[in-house]
Enzyme design. Structure first.
Site, PDB file in Angstrom:
ATOM      1  N   ASP A   1       0.859  -1.180   0.000  1.00 10.91           N
ATOM      2  CA  ASP A   1       0.000   0.000   0.000  1.00 10.91           C
ATOM      3  C   ASP A   1       0.898   1.233   0.000  1.00 10.91           C
ATOM      4  O   ASP A   1       1.591   1.506   0.979  1.00 10.91           O
ATOM      5  CB  ASP A   1      -0.895  -0.025   1.242  1.00 10.91           C
ATOM      6  CG  ASP A   1      -1.913   1.107   1.282  1.00 10.91           C
ATOM      7  OD1 ASP A   1      -1.749   2.094   0.526  1.00 10.91           O
ATOM      8  OD2 ASP A   1      -2.869   1.019   2.085  1.00 10.91           O
ATOM      9  N   HIS A   2       0.858   1.993  -1.110  1.00  9.08           N
ATOM     10  CA  HIS A   2       1.784   3.121  -1.234  1.00  9.08           C
ATOM     11  C   HIS A   2       1.431   4.276  -0.302  1.00  9.08           C
ATOM     12  O   HIS A   2       2.219   5.213  -0.140  1.00  9.08           O
ATOM     13  CB  HIS A   2       1.811   3.625  -2.681  1.00  9.08           C
ATOM     14  CG  HIS A   2       3.167   4.054  -3.134  1.00  9.08           C
ATOM     15  ND1 HIS A   2       4.142   4.502  -2.270  1.00  9.08           N
ATOM     16  CD2 HIS A   2       3.724   4.107  -4.372  1.00  9.08           C
ATOM     17  CE1 HIS A   2       5.232   4.816  -2.945  1.00  9.08           C
ATOM     18  NE2 HIS A   2       5.004   4.577  -4.228  1.00  9.08           N
ATOM     19  N   ARG A   3       0.261   4.230   0.333  1.00  7.24           N
ATOM     20  CA  ARG A   3      -0.034   5.236   1.352  1.00  7.24           C
ATOM     21  C   ARG A   3       0.800   5.004   2.596  1.00  7.24           C
ATOM     22  O   ARG A   3       1.114   5.944   3.347  1.00  7.24           O
ATOM     23  CB  ARG A   3      -1.523   5.183   1.728  1.00  7.24           C
ATOM     24  CG  ARG A   3      -2.497   5.484   0.611  1.00  7.24           C
ATOM     25  CD  ARG A   3      -3.929   5.261   1.062  1.00  7.24           C
ATOM     26  NE  ARG A   3      -4.144   3.884   1.507  1.00  7.24           N
ATOM     27  CZ  ARG A   3      -5.279   3.434   2.004  1.00  7.24           C
ATOM     28  NH1 ARG A   3      -6.316   4.260   2.146  1.00  7.24           N
ATOM     29  NH2 ARG A   3      -5.407   2.164   2.375  1.00  7.24           N
TER      30      ARG A   3
END
Length: 490
Positions: A461-463
């Protein structure tokens, strides 16, 4: 004096709204006691057996096997009271002489609006529950094919062209789907149908047998009393005893879409998986990275562990090494073992690793997890993975086994696949995909040699996880698989 009680489908502690009736354990006329198992149901997460809150005699099964019903809907009627219990006892022991009526074991009736504390969630509904309409005759299971494979942690296929007796080949996987074809009913029935046009008469076990054998009960000629279809009727029809079935095929129009397509109801585990995957794919920005590595030392390490006396009685495979590698690599990159809290706008870093193993089962994809896997020794982790594998294979993974995961490993190597782009398990920030381990040419010590090579992929998850962090984690796992001895022997 007997009283007729209805048992309603309870919420079995998962917060779910419906369940499918898999198999009845009792039949009308059976005498039952409190806590006798009545039925096995399938929820979106697991198979659950429901005990009876009543003592008495089964009066009627209100839903058939294969039906999906809402929580709170009545599923069985039971005659309770001393009269029903005594009558049931008399039927069970006809030669025992005079028998005292058994005391009623019926639990006390709840107060109006209250809930009866026999099963979690059992009691009157505040809203009216409606049972889903049952599919008409002609919908039958197309001969469920068994999905068989060895333990999940024994899952890497070796190349057949270069077998190595010292390194075990991957498991053979028989990938099949149990389908439920929705076929149009022929204009002229192939076999006698009930005169009144109602559903064919058959007891639930006979209906389940017909479903398993792919037999349409509307095409079976009944021989039982009052037109009831018996087990022998179904078996004779499935074995070719009835000649009507093959005649019906030519009557169909070959180009009609209904006969060229199969519609499979989305329910149970498949329904839950679909909702979870859509939610994950469209809420978390996924990034996937790959690395190809020389796993020859891992294969040799696995061979040594298999003959080590401490590992006697447990399965040892490359999956075990990868699982331990993940637990070690998480220490340096805790972001891959975290959760994005949208409501609080916080990243929750977890100081434990509940390691999930994605498992393909006859019921669909499930992800049970090993709690506190990072605290286990290599031997303990091997045992935990073995138990997880057996539970998933039997389809008995319970909701608690699948709750609270923090990181997942999916092993596509069992299918001979090199890599993939896995979707995150909801609530997690990363997932590792393991590919098949194969003999391939590899430059080693300045020379091209046949080595055991595999590919790892990690989606994150790039968040929560930056590119550098995801890359560091994947590199750490790869480094351990390339030289596991030093890292895993402590």
């Amino acid at each position: 004096m007997s009283d007729l009680k209805q048992f309603r489908l309870p919420d079995v502690g998962e917060g779910l709204t419906e369940a499918e009736i898999v198999s009845w354990k009792v039949q009308p006329g059976d005498a039952i006691k409190v806590n006798d198992v009545l039925v096995e149901i399938e929820t979106a997460k697991s198979l659950v057996e429901l005990p009876s809150p009543f003592a008495g005699t089964v009066a009627d099964l209100l839903v058939a096997e294969g039906d999906t019903v809402l929580v709170g809907a009545p599923i069985i009627a039971v005659e309770t009271g001393t009269g029903a219990v005594a009558a049931a006892a008399g039927e069970a022991e006809p030669d025992a002489g005079t028998t005292e009526p058994a005391p009623s074991s019926e639990p006390a009736s709840p107060a109006a609006g209250g809930r009866q504390a026999v099963l979690v969630g059992y009691g009157p509904l505040t809203t009216s529950g409606k049972r889903r309409a049952r599919k008409q005759a002609g919908s039958s299971s197309g001969g469920a094919a068994a999905v068989s494979h060895e333990a999940l942690n024994q899952a890497f296929a070796t190349a057949p062209e270069e077998p190595d007796p010292d390194v075990p080949a991957g498991d053979d996987v028989e990938d099949a789907v149990s389908a439920t074809p929705e076929e149009a009913v022929p204009a002229t029935p192939a076999a006698p149908a009930p005169a009144d046009g109602n559903r064919p008469l058959a007891k639930p076990p006979v209906r389940k047998l017909a479903k398993d054998l792919g037999v349409d009960l509307a095409e079976v000629t009944p021989t039982g009393p009052q037109g009831v279809i018996t087990r022998s009727d179904v078996e004779a029809f499935a074995g070719g005893g009835a000649e009507a079935a093959p005649v019906s095929a030519p009557e169909r129009t070959s180009g009609a879409p209904a006969e060229r397509e199969t519609r499979v109801p989305v329910k149970g585990v498949r329904k839950m998986t679909a909702q979870a995957m859509v939610g994950s794919a469209f809420s978390a920005p996924h990034v996937t990275e790959w690395v190809t590595l020389d796993a020859t030392r891992t294969m040799r390490f696995v061979d040594r562990l298999r003959v080590h006396r401490e590992f006697t009685g447990v399965k040892v495979s490359p999956l075990l090494v990868a699982a331990k590698a993940v637990c070690l690599a998480v220490r340096r990159t805790p972001e891959v073992n975290a959760t994005w809290d949208e409501q609080a706008q916080e990243i929750v870093l977890k100081r434990y690793v509940n390691l999930g193993i994605a498992a393909a089962t006859p019921r669909g994809l499930v992800v049970p997890n090993v709690k506190d896997a990072d605290q286990l020794s290599l031997r303990e982790l091997a045992g935990a993975l073995g138990e997880l594998t057996a539970t998933a294979r039997e389809g008995k993974a319970q909701p608690a086994d699948m709750a609270g995961g923090s990181f997942t490993i999916t092993n596509v190597g069992v299918f001979g696949v090199d890599a993939g782009t896995p979707i995150l398990n909801p609530g997690e920030s990363a997932i590792l995909c393991m590919g098949a381990i194969r003999r391939q040419p590899w430059v080693h010590a300045g020379k091209v040699k046949p080595r055991w090579v595999t590919t790892l992929a990690v989606s994150f998850d790039h968040r929560v996880v930056d590119g550098a962090q995801g890359s560091q984690f994947l590199a750490d796992v790869a480094a351990i698989l390339e030289d596991p001895g030093a890292a895993l022997l402590h």
